[in-house]
Scaffold this motif. Structure first.
Motif, PDB file in Angstrom:
ATOM      1  N   ASP A  73       0.832  -1.200   0.000  1.00 46.70           N
ATOM      2  CA  ASP A  73       0.000   0.000   0.000  1.00 46.70           C
ATOM      3  C   ASP A  73       0.876   1.264   0.000  1.00 46.70           C
ATOM      4  O   ASP A  73       0.575   2.246  -0.722  1.00 46.70           O
ATOM      5  N   LEU A  74       1.943   1.245   0.783  1.00 44.69           N
ATOM      6  CA  LEU A  74       2.871   2.385   0.791  1.00 44.69           C
ATOM      7  C   LEU A  74       3.537   2.540  -0.573  1.00 44.69           C
ATOM      8  O   LEU A  74       3.697   3.667  -1.088  1.00 44.69           O
ATOM      9  N   ALA A  75       3.926   1.429  -1.167  1.00 44.70           N
ATOM     10  CA  ALA A  75       4.566   1.498  -2.489  1.00 44.70           C
ATOM     11  C   ALA A  75       3.600   2.057  -3.527  1.00 44.70           C
ATOM     12  O   ALA A  75       4.002   2.819  -4.428  1.00 44.70           O
ATOM     13  N   TYR A  76       2.362   1.665  -3.451  1.00 44.75           N
ATOM     14  CA  TYR A  76       1.362   2.173  -4.403  1.00 44.75           C
ATOM     15  C   TYR A  76       1.162   3.662  -4.241  1.00 44.75           C
ATOM     16  O   TYR A  76       1.087   4.413  -5.246  1.00 44.75           O
ATOM     17  N   ARG A  77       1.101   4.165  -3.019  1.00 47.18           N
ATOM     18  CA  ARG A  77       0.913   5.602  -2.776  1.00 47.18           C
ATOM     19  C   ARG A  77       2.124   6.402  -3.286  1.00 47.18           C
ATOM     20  O   ARG A  77       1.973   7.506  -3.864  1.00 47.18           O
ATOM     21  N   ARG A  78       3.320   5.855  -3.048  1.00 46.28           N
ATOM     22  CA  ARG A  78       4.529   6.541  -3.537  1.00 46.28           C
ATOM     23  C   ARG A  78       4.513   6.608  -5.060  1.00 46.28           C
ATOM     24  O   ARG A  78       4.857   7.646  -5.664  1.00 46.28           O
ATOM     25  N   ALA A  79       4.104   5.494  -5.685  1.00 45.58           N
ATOM     26  CA  ALA A  79       4.048   5.493  -7.149  1.00 45.58           C
ATOM     27  C   ALA A  79       3.036   6.493  -7.667  1.00 45.58           C
ATOM     28  O   ALA A  79       3.242   7.128  -8.713  1.00 45.58           O
ATOM     29  N   VAL A 131       7.468  11.823 -12.628  1.00 44.41           N
ATOM     30  CA  VAL A 131       8.803  11.324 -12.315  1.00 44.41           C
ATOM     31  C   VAL A 131       8.921   9.851 -12.684  1.00 44.41           C
ATOM     32  O   VAL A 131       9.991   9.357 -13.030  1.00 44.41           O
ATOM     33  N   THR A 132       7.827   9.124 -12.585  1.00 44.71           N
ATOM     34  CA  THR A 132       7.827   7.699 -12.908  1.00 44.71           C
ATOM     35  C   THR A 132       6.800   7.412 -13.994  1.00 44.71           C
ATOM     36  O   THR A 132       5.910   8.232 -14.269  1.00 44.71           O
ATOM     37  N   SER A 133       6.933   6.253 -14.577  1.00 44.56           N
ATOM     38  CA  SER A 133       6.043   5.893 -15.688  1.00 44.56           C
ATOM     39  C   SER A 133       4.712   5.342 -15.172  1.00 44.56           C
ATOM     40  O   SER A 133       4.574   4.940 -14.004  1.00 44.56           O
ATOM     41  N   GLN A 134       3.777   5.313 -16.101  1.00 41.46           N
ATOM     42  CA  GLN A 134       2.448   4.779 -15.768  1.00 41.46           C
ATOM     43  C   GLN A 134       2.508   3.285 -15.500  1.00 41.46           C
ATOM     44  O   GLN A 134       1.763   2.747 -14.661  1.00 41.46           O
ATOM     45  N   SER A 135       3.383   2.589 -16.172  1.00 48.52           N
ATOM     46  CA  SER A 135       3.499   1.136 -15.969  1.00 48.52           C
ATOM     47  C   SER A 135       3.975   0.814 -14.554  1.00 48.52           C
ATOM     48  O   SER A 135       3.566  -0.195 -13.961  1.00 48.52           O
ATOM     49  N   THR A 136       4.840   1.676 -14.000  1.00 47.94           N
ATOM     50  CA  THR A 136       5.306   1.451 -12.632  1.00 47.94           C
ATOM     51  C   THR A 136       4.155   1.596 -11.644  1.00 47.94           C
ATOM     52  O   THR A 136       4.028   0.830 -10.672  1.00 47.94           O
ATOM     53  N   LEU A 137       3.285   2.576 -11.919  1.00 40.48           N
ATOM     54  CA  LEU A 137       2.097   2.760 -11.062  1.00 40.48           C
ATOM     55  C   LEU A 137       1.169   1.546 -11.135  1.00 40.48           C
ATOM     56  O   LEU A 137       0.642   1.071 -10.119  1.00 40.48           O
ATOM     57  N   GLU A 138       0.984   1.046 -12.345  1.00 45.02           N
ATOM     58  CA  GLU A 138       0.111  -0.123 -12.496  1.00 45.02           C
ATOM     59  C   GLU A 138       0.702  -1.351 -11.804  1.00 45.02           C
ATOM     60  O   GLU A 138      -0.028  -2.150 -11.195  1.00 45.02           O
ATOM     61  N   GLN A 139       2.014  -1.513 -11.880  1.00 44.83           N
ATOM     62  CA  GLN A 139       2.655  -2.641 -11.211  1.00 44.83           C
ATOM     63  C   GLN A 139       2.489  -2.545  -9.691  1.00 44.83           C
ATOM     64  O   GLN A 139       2.246  -3.545  -9.009  1.00 44.83           O
ATOM     65  N   ALA A 140       2.592  -1.360  -9.148  1.00 51.81           N
ATOM     66  CA  ALA A 140       2.396  -1.166  -7.704  1.00 51.81           C
ATOM     67  C   ALA A 140       0.964  -1.465  -7.301  1.00 51.81           C
ATOM     68  O   ALA A 140       0.702  -2.036  -6.226  1.00 51.81           O
ATOM     69  N   SER A 141      -0.008  -1.129  -8.183  1.00 50.65           N
ATOM     70  CA  SER A 141      -1.414  -1.409  -7.898  1.00 50.65           C
ATOM     71  C   SER A 141      -1.680  -2.916  -7.870  1.00 50.65           C
ATOM     72  O   SER A 141      -2.384  -3.429  -6.988  1.00 50.65           O
ATOM     73  N   LEU A 142      -1.061  -3.613  -8.830  1.00 46.78           N
ATOM     74  CA  LEU A 142      -1.256  -5.073  -8.873  1.00 46.78           C
ATOM     75  C   LEU A 142      -0.630  -5.749  -7.650  1.00 46.78           C
ATOM     76  O   LEU A 142      -1.201  -6.694  -7.089  1.00 46.78           O
ATOM     77  N   SER A 143       0.528  -5.275  -7.233  1.00 42.66           N
ATOM     78  CA  SER A 143       1.185  -5.844  -6.051  1.00 42.66           C
ATOM     79  C   SER A 143       0.331  -5.639  -4.805  1.00 42.66           C
ATOM     80  O   SER A 143       0.224  -6.532  -3.949  1.00 42.66           O
ATOM     81  N   ARG A 144      -0.271  -4.447  -4.718  1.00 44.09           N
ATOM     82  CA  ARG A 144      -1.135  -4.202  -3.557  1.00 44.09           C
ATOM     83  C   ARG A 144      -2.358  -5.113  -3.588  1.00 44.09           C
ATOM     84  O   ARG A 144      -2.753  -5.685  -2.557  1.00 44.09           O
ATOM     85  N   ASP A 145      -2.996  -5.283  -4.753  1.00 45.94           N
ATOM     86  CA  ASP A 145      -4.178  -6.161  -4.853  1.00 45.94           C
ATOM     87  C   ASP A 145      -3.819  -7.614  -4.510  1.00 45.94           C
ATOM     88  O   ASP A 145      -4.595  -8.322  -3.862  1.00 45.94           O
ATOM     89  N   GLN A 146      -2.634  -8.031  -4.967  1.00 44.07           N
ATOM     90  CA  GLN A 146      -2.189  -9.394  -4.654  1.00 44.07           C
ATOM     91  C   GLN A 146      -1.984  -9.563  -3.154  1.00 44.07           C
ATOM     92  O   GLN A 146      -2.331 -10.600  -2.587  1.00 44.07           O
TER      93      GLN A 146
END
Length: 384
Positions: free
Chosen positions: A126-132, A140-155
């Motif tokens: 959850d912290l990683a997703y908020r930072r992304a 500063v970061t790409s959209q794909s990085t944000l999506e990856q953080a969202s998937l990790s949080r859902d998992q």
């Protein structure tokens, strides 16, 4: 010469006397034979009482609870405690037996640890997703990085839910190591004891649930058609011989027992405090095709000109005569006659093979007084 004639005359005279005496004796004997009366044969008789109501079906069984629960553990393990005995009364929630819970408690500890780990993982993702999200808003970061953080949080959230379910299951496993009753009743059977390893579902204790009682009987195939659900029957009990209840057939097995070749029939009983589980009961029912008939001893039944007959005694004349009858069936007491007899008739109950039409017989002097008002088959015998 004269002496010879004298001897001869004397001899002739003696012979004449002997012949005359023999003739006299023969005449007396014939006279006695002519005057001898007919032989009057003493007989054993039975007076016919009132007709019965038809063939009765009588079977013995045992009183059981309508509902019997074979209780077993929902998990496997080694029994460490048995807290009830046969005859004990139990209530909902009462512990009946226990398994060794060590392995299930260890599984519970592991499930608790897995749940704690899953919660930490959710927090991290959850912290990683908020930072992304923040970095993506600043480009500063790409959209794909944000999506990856969202998937990790859902998992991580899904893993948390799985850990919670595993913990609940582990808690249930520990609870299932205690065998509990969920009904009021009486323990009737104990099938396993301390030290025995049982698998899930193996019956350990049988509890007869409080409520309606019934009698289970075994009926042979020739009579099972007379027992249909809803039919009323009479129930009596050996231990309480004054108690007679009206029961009702509740269930009839649709297949015969493989060993006894009989059909199980269950008869529901009304509530009565005098009737206890395990008591021996006798179920009595009437055959559906029951025909009222008169009962006679089996020895009273004879045959004449190919027909079944009984020999009826004329009380006034003291003679017997044959009477054709129609036999319905046979019972423990003898034969059941549907036609040819009536109440009060005297029939010869033994020695029918010696009877002939209008034969004189001698009756017991007590027949009339002893049997005049009876309502069932009674017999009397006369000594020769």
């Amino acid at each position: 010469m004269s002496s010879f004639r004298f001897v001869t005359a004397t001899t002739v005279l003696k012979i004449a006397v002997v012949v005359g005496a023999l003739s006299f004796l023969a005449a007396c004997s014939e006279e006695k034979k002519a005057e001898a009366p007919d032989v009057v044969r003493p007989v054993k008789v039975a007076e016919i009482g009132a007709p019965d109501e038809g063939r009765k079906l009588v079977y013995s069984g045992a009183v059981k609870a309508r509902t019997e629960m074979n209780l077993g553990f929902r998990v496997s393990g080694k029994i460490t405690e048995r807290l009830v005995n046969v005859g004990d009364r139990v209530s909902p929630g009462a512990v009946l037996a226990r398994l060794d819970p060590v392995d299930y408690k260890l599984a519970l500890t592991r499930a608790e640890a897995d749940l704690s780990s899953a919660r930490k993982q959710v927090e991290i993702t959850d912290l990683a997703y908020r930072r992304a999200q923040t970095l993506a808003a600043q480009n500063v970061t790409s959209q794909s990085t944000l999506e990856q953080a969202s998937l990790s949080r859902d998992q991580a959230v899904s893993s948390l839910q799985s850990a919670e379910s595993a913990l609940e299951q582990a808690r249930n496993q520990v609870a299932y190591s205690d065998l509990k009753s969920d009904q009021n009743g009486i323990v009737t059977t104990v099938s396993a004891d301390v030290g025995q390893v049982v698998s899930a579902g193996t019956p350990v204790v049988t509890v007869a649930v409080d409520g309606e009682k019934e009698v289970q009987i075994a009926v042979p195939e020739m009579d099972v058609s007379h027992f249909q659900p809803g039919k009323q029957v009479s129930a009596s009990f050996w231990a309480a011989n004054t108690t007679v209840l009206t029961g009702k057939v509740r269930e009839v097995a649709q297949s015969a027992d493989a060993q006894s070749r009989t059909f199980s029939v269950r008869v529901s009983l009304p509530e009565d405090q005098r009737v206890l589980l395990g008591m021996t009961a006798t179920i009595e029912a009437k055959a559906d095709n029951a025909v009222p008939a008169f009962s006679v001893p089996l020895a009273a039944l004879g045959e004449k000109d190919g027909k079944k007959v009984v020999w009826v005694v004329d009380r006034q004349k003291g003679t017997v005569s044959s009477r054709p009858v129609e036999v319905v069936d046979f019972s423990d007491d003898g034969a059941r006659i549907s036609k040819g007899l009536s109440t009060g008739v005297l029939v010869v109950s033994a020695g029918t093979q010696f009877m002939r039409e209008d034969m004189k017989v001698r009756l017991p002097e007590t027949v009339t007084s002893r049997f005049g008002s009876v309502n069932s088959l009674t017999t009397a015998s006369v000594a020769p």
